[in-house]
Design a protein around this motif. Structure first.
Motif, PDB file in Angstrom:
ATOM      1  N   ASP A 120     -18.838  -9.396  11.779  1.00 51.76           N
ATOM      2  CA  ASP A 120     -17.546 -10.096  12.097  1.00 51.76           C
ATOM      3  C   ASP A 120     -16.927 -10.275  10.801  1.00 51.76           C
ATOM      4  OD1 ASP A 120     -15.451 -11.190  13.805  1.00 51.76           O
ATOM      5  OD2 ASP A 120     -16.323 -13.071  13.960  1.00 51.76           O
ATOM      6  N   ARG A 121     -17.528 -10.597   9.860  1.00 55.17           N
ATOM      7  CA  ARG A 121     -16.906 -10.973   8.449  1.00 55.17           C
ATOM      8  C   ARG A 121     -16.480  -9.616   7.962  1.00 55.17           C
ATOM      9  NH1 ARG A 121     -16.007 -14.978   5.064  1.00 55.17           N
ATOM     10  NH2 ARG A 121     -17.404 -16.387   6.369  1.00 55.17           N
ATOM     11  N   TYR A 122     -17.452  -8.580   8.015  1.00 55.14           N
ATOM     12  CA  TYR A 122     -17.018  -7.333   7.324  1.00 55.14           C
ATOM     13  C   TYR A 122     -15.807  -6.524   8.032  1.00 55.14           C
ATOM     14  CZ  TYR A 122     -21.110  -7.047   4.708  1.00 55.14           C
ATOM     15  OH  TYR A 122     -22.300  -7.251   3.350  1.00 55.14           O
ATOM     16  N   THR A 123     -15.560  -6.837   9.226  1.00 59.94           N
ATOM     17  CA  THR A 123     -14.540  -6.173  10.064  1.00 59.94           C
ATOM     18  C   THR A 123     -13.473  -7.391  10.536  1.00 59.94           C
ATOM     19  OG1 THR A 123     -15.589  -6.575  12.456  1.00 59.94           O
ATOM     20  CG2 THR A 123     -16.078  -4.640  11.074  1.00 59.94           C
ATOM     21  N   TRP A 124     -13.032  -8.268   9.738  1.00 58.29           N
ATOM     22  CA  TRP A 124     -12.296  -9.186  10.083  1.00 58.29           C
ATOM     23  C   TRP A 124     -10.987  -8.683  10.322  1.00 58.29           C
ATOM     24  CZ3 TRP A 124     -13.097 -13.874  12.104  1.00 58.29           C
ATOM     25  CH2 TRP A 124     -11.976 -14.684  12.102  1.00 58.29           C
ATOM     26  N   PRO A 125     -10.223  -8.971  11.357  1.00 52.28           N
ATOM     27  CA  PRO A 125      -8.775  -8.412  11.351  1.00 52.28           C
ATOM     28  C   PRO A 125      -7.822  -9.177  10.724  1.00 52.28           C
ATOM     29  CG  PRO A 125      -9.106  -9.670  13.314  1.00 52.28           C
ATOM     30  CD  PRO A 125     -10.313  -9.569  12.411  1.00 52.28           C
ATOM     31  N   ALA A 126      -7.725  -9.061   9.359  1.00 54.19           N
ATOM     32  CA  ALA A 126      -6.777  -9.737   8.168  1.00 54.19           C
ATOM     33  C   ALA A 126      -5.389  -9.614   8.705  1.00 54.19           C
ATOM     34  CB  ALA A 126      -7.144  -9.484   6.871  1.00 54.19           C
ATOM     35  N   ARG A 127      -4.965  -8.297   9.240  1.00 57.81           N
ATOM     36  CA  ARG A 127      -3.683  -8.066   9.569  1.00 57.81           C
ATOM     37  C   ARG A 127      -3.691  -7.467  11.082  1.00 57.81           C
ATOM     38  NH1 ARG A 127      -3.068 -10.352   5.728  1.00 57.81           N
ATOM     39  NH2 ARG A 127      -1.748 -10.066   3.893  1.00 57.81           N
ATOM     40  N   SER A 128      -2.560  -7.886  11.760  1.00 55.70           N
ATOM     41  CA  SER A 128      -2.208  -7.337  13.204  1.00 55.70           C
ATOM     42  C   SER A 128      -1.521  -6.002  12.796  1.00 55.70           C
ATOM     43  CB  SER A 128      -1.371  -8.182  13.945  1.00 55.70           C
ATOM     44  OG  SER A 128      -1.887  -9.419  14.377  1.00 55.70           O
ATOM     45  N   VAL A 129      -2.213  -4.715  13.189  1.00 51.14           N
ATOM     46  CA  VAL A 129      -1.721  -3.431  13.103  1.00 51.14           C
ATOM     47  C   VAL A 129      -1.742  -2.560  14.320  1.00 51.14           C
ATOM     48  CG1 VAL A 129      -2.113  -1.388  11.728  1.00 51.14           C
ATOM     49  CG2 VAL A 129      -2.622  -3.510  10.632  1.00 51.14           C
ATOM     50  N   ARG A 130      -0.802  -1.767  14.584  1.00 48.15           N
ATOM     51  CA  ARG A 130      -0.836  -0.760  15.468  1.00 48.15           C
ATOM     52  C   ARG A 130      -0.361   0.469  15.100  1.00 48.15           C
ATOM     53  NH1 ARG A 130      -2.151   2.223  19.533  1.00 48.15           N
ATOM     54  NH2 ARG A 130      -1.830   1.563  21.673  1.00 48.15           N
ATOM     55  N   LEU A 131      -1.248   1.510  14.735  1.00 50.35           N
ATOM     56  CA  LEU A 131      -0.924   2.832  14.401  1.00 50.35           C
ATOM     57  C   LEU A 131      -0.307   3.426  15.386  1.00 50.35           C
ATOM     58  CD1 LEU A 131      -4.108   3.718  12.697  1.00 50.35           C
ATOM     59  CD2 LEU A 131      -2.320   2.788  11.558  1.00 50.35           C
ATOM     60  N   ILE A 132       0.913   4.246  15.065  1.00 50.13           N
ATOM     61  CA  ILE A 132       1.758   4.935  16.059  1.00 50.13           C
ATOM     62  C   ILE A 132       1.674   6.429  15.789  1.00 50.13           C
ATOM     63  CG2 ILE A 132       3.895   5.203  17.270  1.00 50.13           C
ATOM     64  CD1 ILE A 132       2.776   2.282  17.362  1.00 50.13           C
ATOM     65  N   PRO A 133       0.842   7.225  16.792  1.00 44.93           N
ATOM     66  CA  PRO A 133       0.900   8.608  16.608  1.00 44.93           C
ATOM     67  C   PRO A 133       1.965   9.433  17.016  1.00 44.93           C
ATOM     68  CG  PRO A 133      -0.481   7.938  18.362  1.00 44.93           C
ATOM     69  CD  PRO A 133       0.092   6.622  17.641  1.00 44.93           C
ATOM     70  N   GLU A 134       2.415  10.415  16.200  1.00 53.47           N
ATOM     71  CA  GLU A 134       3.526  11.242  16.685  1.00 53.47           C
ATOM     72  C   GLU A 134       2.879  12.749  16.259  1.00 53.47           C
ATOM     73  OE1 GLU A 134       6.529  10.275  14.267  1.00 53.47           O
ATOM     74  OE2 GLU A 134       6.924   8.145  14.919  1.00 53.47           O
ATOM     75  N   GLY A 135       3.540  13.630  17.378  1.00 54.26           N
ATOM     76  CA  GLY A 135       3.000  14.876  17.042  1.00 54.26           C
ATOM     77  C   GLY A 135       4.018  15.565  16.149  1.00 54.26           C
ATOM     78  N   ASP A 136       3.801  16.498  15.356  1.00 50.62           N
ATOM     79  CA  ASP A 136       4.872  17.206  14.594  1.00 50.62           C
ATOM     80  C   ASP A 136       5.073  18.638  15.052  1.00 50.62           C
ATOM     81  OD1 ASP A 136       2.588  18.720  13.639  1.00 50.62           O
ATOM     82  OD2 ASP A 136       2.566  17.981  11.781  1.00 50.62           O
ATOM     83  N   GLU A 137       5.755  19.360  14.462  1.00 49.58           N
ATOM     84  CA  GLU A 137       6.466  20.532  14.924  1.00 49.58           C
ATOM     85  C   GLU A 137       5.328  21.628  14.735  1.00 49.58           C
ATOM     86  OE1 GLU A 137       9.511  21.895  12.342  1.00 49.58           O
ATOM     87  OE2 GLU A 137      10.793  20.345  13.279  1.00 49.58           O
ATOM     88  N   ALA A 138       4.363  21.507  14.090  1.00 47.69           N
ATOM     89  CA  ALA A 138       2.998  22.338  13.988  1.00 47.69           C
ATOM     90  C   ALA A 138       1.889  21.931  15.125  1.00 47.69           C
ATOM     91  CB  ALA A 138       2.356  22.304  12.508  1.00 47.69           C
ATOM     92  N   GLY A 139       2.155  21.014  15.606  1.00 46.04           N
ATOM     93  CA  GLY A 139       1.204  20.517  16.785  1.00 46.04           C
ATOM     94  C   GLY A 139       0.403  19.628  16.391  1.00 46.04           C
ATOM     95  N   SER A 140       0.366  18.953  14.906  1.00 45.06           N
ATOM     96  CA  SER A 140      -0.534  18.295  14.500  1.00 45.06           C
ATOM     97  C   SER A 140      -0.152  16.741  14.808  1.00 45.06           C
ATOM     98  CB  SER A 140      -0.569  18.502  13.117  1.00 45.06           C
ATOM     99  OG  SER A 140      -1.259  19.562  12.598  1.00 45.06           O
ATOM    100  N   VAL A 141      -1.131  15.874  14.793  1.00 42.43           N
ATOM    101  CA  VAL A 141      -0.944  14.558  14.797  1.00 42.43           C
ATOM    102  C   VAL A 141      -0.641  13.710  13.542  1.00 42.43           C
ATOM    103  CG1 VAL A 141      -1.527  12.155  15.690  1.00 42.43           C
ATOM    104  CG2 VAL A 141      -2.174  14.486  16.962  1.00 42.43           C
TER     105      VAL A 141
END
Length: 557
Positions: free
Chosen positions: A248-269
């Motif tokens: 729990d200490r090693y993986t403490w959520p020190a920040r609230s984060v949400r990664l937003i994935p997007e697809g690019d023109e080449a089809g990559s995320v």
């Protein structure tokens, strides 16, 4: 729907044991094939140590151990029980998806950038301690380009590494998202010590300290996913939470984060935009206490015995860590093993400071492994000032077999050697201050202001050159401690040599002419009191260096 499962997708950079180029692997391959890799090898030492901590948390939870150093030594020799690892991976597979709609790894599931009018929208650079615009000086920040354009979006692998780094090392400061000022990640500014083996598998075993809290602990992926409402509630009610244990200490959520994935023109995320806010408030000391003490943190004893609170060791701008190395070494007089239920153990300090649990554990593991007794250690941390990162540093030292075979003697020898060097440095400082006073007073003709004396003494290069010149001899001293008497003799000789060289630099810096030499050698009386010459003060310190290990023999100025 986007998906990137950290168990199987390649994202952790490792250096293969066969000498091949660095490549990326998932967590499953990292842990089950750890003997095939030399180490985790990211260009940023902050990312490297953050990934190591994540790997240790995962091993602790999957193996529910080790109970003690003996079990860790067994894993060191025979490997991890792969069936238990695979069973755990299967049971928690969906919890490691970086973009899972309900359980995004180490994130707040509903912290979308358009929430509440977009007030939580940020750029990914907020996640990197060395690139985050809110906590980094401009000279150290490559995020902004000419014309105000931001850095390129991240691949999912890069985003995952930045997420792990940010949750481990982000500094506190003004944020105005859930709260006015967010706290730093628990170990953001501490010097983190990790033992290093010849392979990644050895490194993991050496840092996998006894884990008595396995029954109550939870890693972030085992907890119920955080929500905006849950985090807000902590701040509205002025509450804090306490880590349940090591993972729990090693993986403490020190920040609230949400990664937003997007697809690019080449089809990559790609990931450019994130939701970002203050994380879960941590209650109590960030480094923990008792069985919940962070194993990579070193606690120093207070200088004032009336103040019993120990404080975490941090890297300092003005000096390298080798000058404080004795603080990291396990002291048998101050470290005791405490038995728990089922044969598990943990360590605690009986008095004074406390060495990092990782190094204490590594020594005990190597005691149980024949044919392997030397060990390297790395100390990693970032240096900050008023909430701004201005540097990060990683230092590596190799400790010889004596560290394992004679821990008490090894610690005593290192403490004695560093004490002798500090004693000589104090003598050099006193001589330098006296030289500055003599030069400014022209041998007693004037009465210089003490601030002018201190300023001139600081500008003379000797003391800085003295410490810089001792780093390489100290590493040699460590390597030769199998024969302690010879090692100490060579060290004393090096300290003597560097002190004399430093004094010559001071004389040159003060003028370097015959008059300066006259000031250096001339004793005098002031108000009826005899004052030795600057040279005499230096010689007194040199005699103390050769006569005794007692650093107190240097007389006060």
């Amino acid at each position: 729907m986007f998906s990137f499962n950290l168990l199987d997708e390649p994202w952790i950079p490792v250096r293969p044991g066969d000498g091949g180029p660095v490549r990326e692997v998932g967590l499953r391959e990292l842990l089950t094939q750890a003997r095939a890799f030399q180490r985790i090898d990211d260009p940023s030492p902050l990312v490297t140590v953050a990934l190591l901590r994540l790997s240790l948390a995962l091993l602790h939870r999957a193996l529910r151990g080790p109970k003690n150093a003996e079990q860790a030594a067994e894993w060191f020799r025979d490997g991890f029980p792969e069936d238990r690892l695979e069973a755990y991976f299967t049971a928690h597979a969906q919890n490691f998806d970086l973009f899972h709609p309900e359980r995004p790894f180490w994130q707040v599931r509903d912290l979308t950038p358009d929430l509440e009018g977009g007030k939580y929208r940020s750029h990914w650079t907020r996640l990197g301690s060395e690139v985050g615009s809110a906590n980094t000086s401009p000279l150290f920040n490559p995020a902004a380009r000419p014309g105000g354009e931001r850095s390129d979006p991240l691949s999912p692998a890069e985003a995952a590494r930045r997420l792990v780094e940010g949750q481990t090392f982000l500094l506190g400061g003004l944020i105005k998202r859930f709260t006015t000022s967010a706290k730093a990640a628990p170990v953001a500014t501490y010097a983190l010590t990790a033992a290093q083996g010849h392979t990644l598998h050895e490194t993991l075993c050496l840092n996998l300290t006894p884990y008595p809290e396995y029954g109550t602990d939870q890693a972030v992926w085992e907890r119920e996913p955080l929500t905006v409402a849950a985090v807000k509630r902590y701040y509205e009610l002025e509450l804090g939470d306490v880590p349940l244990g090591r993972a729990d200490r090693y993986t403490w959520p020190a920040r609230s984060v949400r990664l937003i994935p997007e697809g690019d023109e080449a089809g990559s995320v790609r990931v450019a935009t994130i939701g970002f806010a203050a994380g879960l408030p941590l209650e109590g000391a960030p480094e923990g206490a008792g069985r919940n003490l962070d194993p990579m943190v070193t606690l120093r004893a207070p200088a004032d015995p009336k103040k019993p609170e120990r404080f975490p060791l941090k890297l300092r701008r003005e000096q390298l860590l080798w000058r404080d190395l004795s603080a990291l070494l396990p002291d048998p007089h101050h470290e005791i093993q405490v038995a728990g239920q089922g044969g598990d153990t943990h360590f605690q300090a009986s008095s004074g400071g406390q060495a990092p649990g990782t190094l204490t554990h590594a020594r005990l593991v190597l005691e149980g492994v024949r044919g392997r007794q030397d060990v390297a250690l790395t100390v990693t941390g970032q240096l900050s000032d008023q909430g701004k990162t201005f540097a990060y540093r990683q230092e590596t030292y190799t400790l010889p077999a004596a560290f394992v075979t004679d821990a008490e003697g090894f610690t005593a020898a290192v403490t004695d050697a560093l004490g002798a060097a500090r004693g000589m440095a104090e003598g050099l400082r006193q001589a330098t201050a006296r030289l500055a006073a003599e030069v400014l007073s022209r041998g007693g003709e004037r009465d210089p202001h003490k601030e002018d004396v201190a300023t001139l003494a600081r500008t003379l290069p000797g003391l800085g050159a003295y410490w810089a010149g001792l780093e390489a001899p100290f590493r040699v001293f460590l390597s030769e401690l199998g024969t302690p008497e010879q090692a100490r003799a060579a060290w004393v000789s090096a300290v003597d040599r560097q002190a004399r060289r430093a004094w010559e630099l001071n004389l040159q810096g003060a003028g370097g002419d015959g008059q300066t030499l006259g000031f250096a050698y001339r004793p005098r009386r002031t108000d009826g009191k005899y004052q030795p010459s600057p040279q005499a003060l230096l010689e007194r310190a040199l005699r103390a260096l050769h006569r005794s290990t007692d650093v107190q023999e240097v007389a006060p100025a």
